[in-house]
Design an enzyme around this catalytic site. Sequence first.
Site, PDB file in Angstrom:
ATOM      1  N   CYS A   9       0.856  -1.200   0.000  1.00 54.36           N
ATOM      2  CA  CYS A   9       0.000   0.000   0.000  1.00 54.36           C
ATOM      3  C   CYS A   9       0.892   1.250   0.000  1.00 54.36           C
ATOM      4  O   CYS A   9       1.720   1.444   0.893  1.00 54.36           O
ATOM      5  CB  CYS A   9      -0.928   0.018   1.212  1.00 54.36           C
ATOM      6  SG  CYS A   9      -1.778   1.602   1.403  1.00 54.36           S
ATOM      7  N   ASP A  35       0.650  16.726  -1.395  1.00 52.80           N
ATOM      8  CA  ASP A  35       0.365  15.912  -2.583  1.00 52.80           C
ATOM      9  C   ASP A  35       1.502  16.106  -3.587  1.00 52.80           C
ATOM     10  O   ASP A  35       1.967  17.220  -3.821  1.00 52.80           O
ATOM     11  CB  ASP A  35      -0.966  16.329  -3.210  1.00 52.80           C
ATOM     12  CG  ASP A  35      -1.476  15.280  -4.187  1.00 52.80           C
ATOM     13  OD1 ASP A  35      -2.516  14.661  -3.911  1.00 52.80           O
ATOM     14  OD2 ASP A  35      -0.823  15.081  -5.244  1.00 52.80           O
ATOM     15  N   HIS A  51      -4.877   1.291   8.154  1.00 55.37           N
ATOM     16  CA  HIS A  51      -5.237   1.091   6.749  1.00 55.37           C
ATOM     17  C   HIS A  51      -6.725   0.788   6.570  1.00 55.37           C
ATOM     18  O   HIS A  51      -7.224  -0.217   7.082  1.00 55.37           O
ATOM     19  CB  HIS A  51      -4.417  -0.056   6.147  1.00 55.37           C
ATOM     20  CG  HIS A  51      -4.778  -0.317   4.711  1.00 55.37           C
ATOM     21  ND1 HIS A  51      -4.168   0.354   3.672  1.00 55.37           N
ATOM     22  CD2 HIS A  51      -5.698  -1.135   4.152  1.00 55.37           C
ATOM     23  CE1 HIS A  51      -4.697  -0.054   2.538  1.00 55.37           C
ATOM     24  NE2 HIS A  51      -5.631  -0.960   2.797  1.00 55.37           N
ATOM     25  N   ASN A  92     -12.347  11.238  -2.288  1.00 62.43           N
ATOM     26  CA  ASN A  92     -12.749  10.422  -3.431  1.00 62.43           C
ATOM     27  C   ASN A  92     -12.927   8.977  -2.978  1.00 62.43           C
ATOM     28  O   ASN A  92     -12.035   8.413  -2.335  1.00 62.43           O
ATOM     29  CB  ASN A  92     -11.679  10.488  -4.532  1.00 62.43           C
ATOM     30  CG  ASN A  92     -11.600  11.868  -5.168  1.00 62.43           C
ATOM     31  OD1 ASN A  92     -12.613  12.529  -5.346  1.00 62.43           O
ATOM     32  ND2 ASN A  92     -10.399  12.304  -5.509  1.00 62.43           N
ATOM     33  N   GLY A  98     -12.989   8.633  -8.959  1.00 69.54           N
ATOM     34  CA  GLY A  98     -11.600   8.780  -9.400  1.00 69.54           C
ATOM     35  C   GLY A  98     -10.570   8.407  -8.358  1.00 69.54           C
ATOM     36  O   GLY A  98      -9.412   8.823  -8.454  1.00 69.54           O
ATOM     37  N   THR A 100      -7.649   6.723  -6.797  1.00 70.53           N
ATOM     38  CA  THR A 100      -6.548   5.970  -7.427  1.00 70.53           C
ATOM     39  C   THR A 100      -5.648   5.295  -6.404  1.00 70.53           C
ATOM     40  O   THR A 100      -4.944   4.350  -6.742  1.00 70.53           O
ATOM     41  CB  THR A 100      -5.667   6.906  -8.294  1.00 70.53           C
ATOM     42  OG1 THR A 100      -5.155   7.958  -7.470  1.00 70.53           O
ATOM     43  CG2 THR A 100      -6.455   7.496  -9.442  1.00 70.53           C
ATOM     44  N   HIS A 105      -7.881   8.725   2.030  1.00 70.28           N
ATOM     45  CA  HIS A 105      -7.136   9.979   2.181  1.00 70.28           C
ATOM     46  C   HIS A 105      -8.058  11.144   1.863  1.00 70.28           C
ATOM     47  O   HIS A 105      -8.863  11.076   0.942  1.00 70.28           O
ATOM     48  CB  HIS A 105      -5.909  10.004   1.259  1.00 70.28           C
ATOM     49  CG  HIS A 105      -6.227   9.691  -0.163  1.00 70.28           C
ATOM     50  ND1 HIS A 105      -6.396   8.403  -0.626  1.00 70.28           N
ATOM     51  CD2 HIS A 105      -6.443  10.498  -1.234  1.00 70.28           C
ATOM     52  CE1 HIS A 105      -6.693   8.441  -1.915  1.00 70.28           C
ATOM     53  NE2 HIS A 105      -6.738   9.699  -2.304  1.00 70.28           N
TER      54      HIS A 105
HETATM   55  P1  5GP Z   1      -7.077  10.019  -5.413  1.00 68.08           P
HETATM   56  O1  5GP Z   1      -7.153  10.210  -6.882  1.00 68.08           O
HETATM   57  O2  5GP Z   1      -6.938   8.558  -5.023  1.00 68.08           O
HETATM   58  O3  5GP Z   1      -8.174  10.716  -4.632  1.00 68.08           O
HETATM   59  O4  5GP Z   1      -5.772  10.787  -4.955  1.00 68.08           O
HETATM   60  C1  5GP Z   1      -4.527  10.224  -4.888  1.00 68.08           C
HETATM   61  C2  5GP Z   1      -3.580  11.392  -4.711  1.00 68.08           C
HETATM   62  O5  5GP Z   1      -2.330  10.873  -4.272  1.00 68.08           O
HETATM   63  C3  5GP Z   1      -3.304  12.167  -6.002  1.00 68.08           C
HETATM   64  O6  5GP Z   1      -3.633  13.527  -5.821  1.00 68.08           O
HETATM   65  C4  5GP Z   1      -1.822  11.967  -6.247  1.00 68.08           C
HETATM   66  O7  5GP Z   1      -1.185  13.103  -6.786  1.00 68.08           O
HETATM   67  C5  5GP Z   1      -1.300  11.603  -4.875  1.00 68.08           C
HETATM   68  N1  5GP Z   1      -0.145  10.736  -4.897  1.00 68.08           N
HETATM   69  C6  5GP Z   1       0.005   9.599  -5.640  1.00 68.08           C
HETATM   70  N2  5GP Z   1       1.203   9.034  -5.407  1.00 68.08           N
HETATM   71  C7  5GP Z   1       1.814   9.842  -4.478  1.00 68.08           C
HETATM   72  C8  5GP Z   1       3.097   9.779  -3.850  1.00 68.08           C
HETATM   73  O8  5GP Z   1       3.908   8.879  -4.064  1.00 68.08           O
HETATM   74  N3  5GP Z   1       3.385  10.779  -2.964  1.00 68.08           N
HETATM   75  C9  5GP Z   1       2.521  11.796  -2.692  1.00 68.08           C
HETATM   76  N4  5GP Z   1       2.916  12.722  -1.814  1.00 68.08           N
HETATM   77  N5  5GP Z   1       1.303  11.872  -3.275  1.00 68.08           N
HETATM   78  C10 5GP Z   1       0.963  10.911  -4.154  1.00 68.08           C
HETATM   79 ZN    ZN Z   2      -2.544   1.533   3.521  1.00 62.71          ZN
END
Ligand code: 5GP
Ligand code: ZN
Length: 119
Positions: A9, A35, A51, A92, A98, A100, A105
Amino acid sequence: MSAPAPADCLFCRIVRGEIPAKVVFEDERLFAFEDVRPMAPVHFLIVPKAHFASLNEVPEGAGALLGEILFRAREIARKKGIGGTGYRIVLNTAGDAGQTVFHIHFHILGGRHLEWPPG
Ligand code: 5GP
Ligand code: ZN
């Protein structure tokens, strides 16, 4: 109460310090970091250290934890100078929203005018 974390994760790994991040806050239960792909001048994420894949997996008994996240988001937003100008908290959840990264979070965005409705 939380599900066992999958070994790979991404956000569990950030919480454990295995992947570097710009940490903005940490205590026993919560972790906040910038972010990596900011969508606004201020854009940080707050996660519970425990988690949960998404809001869908959080049990009703964890209401206090969710409340704590909101109050901590408010406090950090204030410290970053956007408490008065305004900010948006985004959670999200699953595919259509969306999501990802499947460790719950909250996005906190601010420092510019944010359009509504979202795309
Ligand atoms: P989601 O689309 O799941 O709501 O947001 C995931 C967020 O995690 C995205 O805004 C993306 O830029 C951020 N993110 C993805 N990988 C990393 C990472 O390795 N480090 C940090 N600080 N943010 C991440
Ligand atoms: Zn986790």
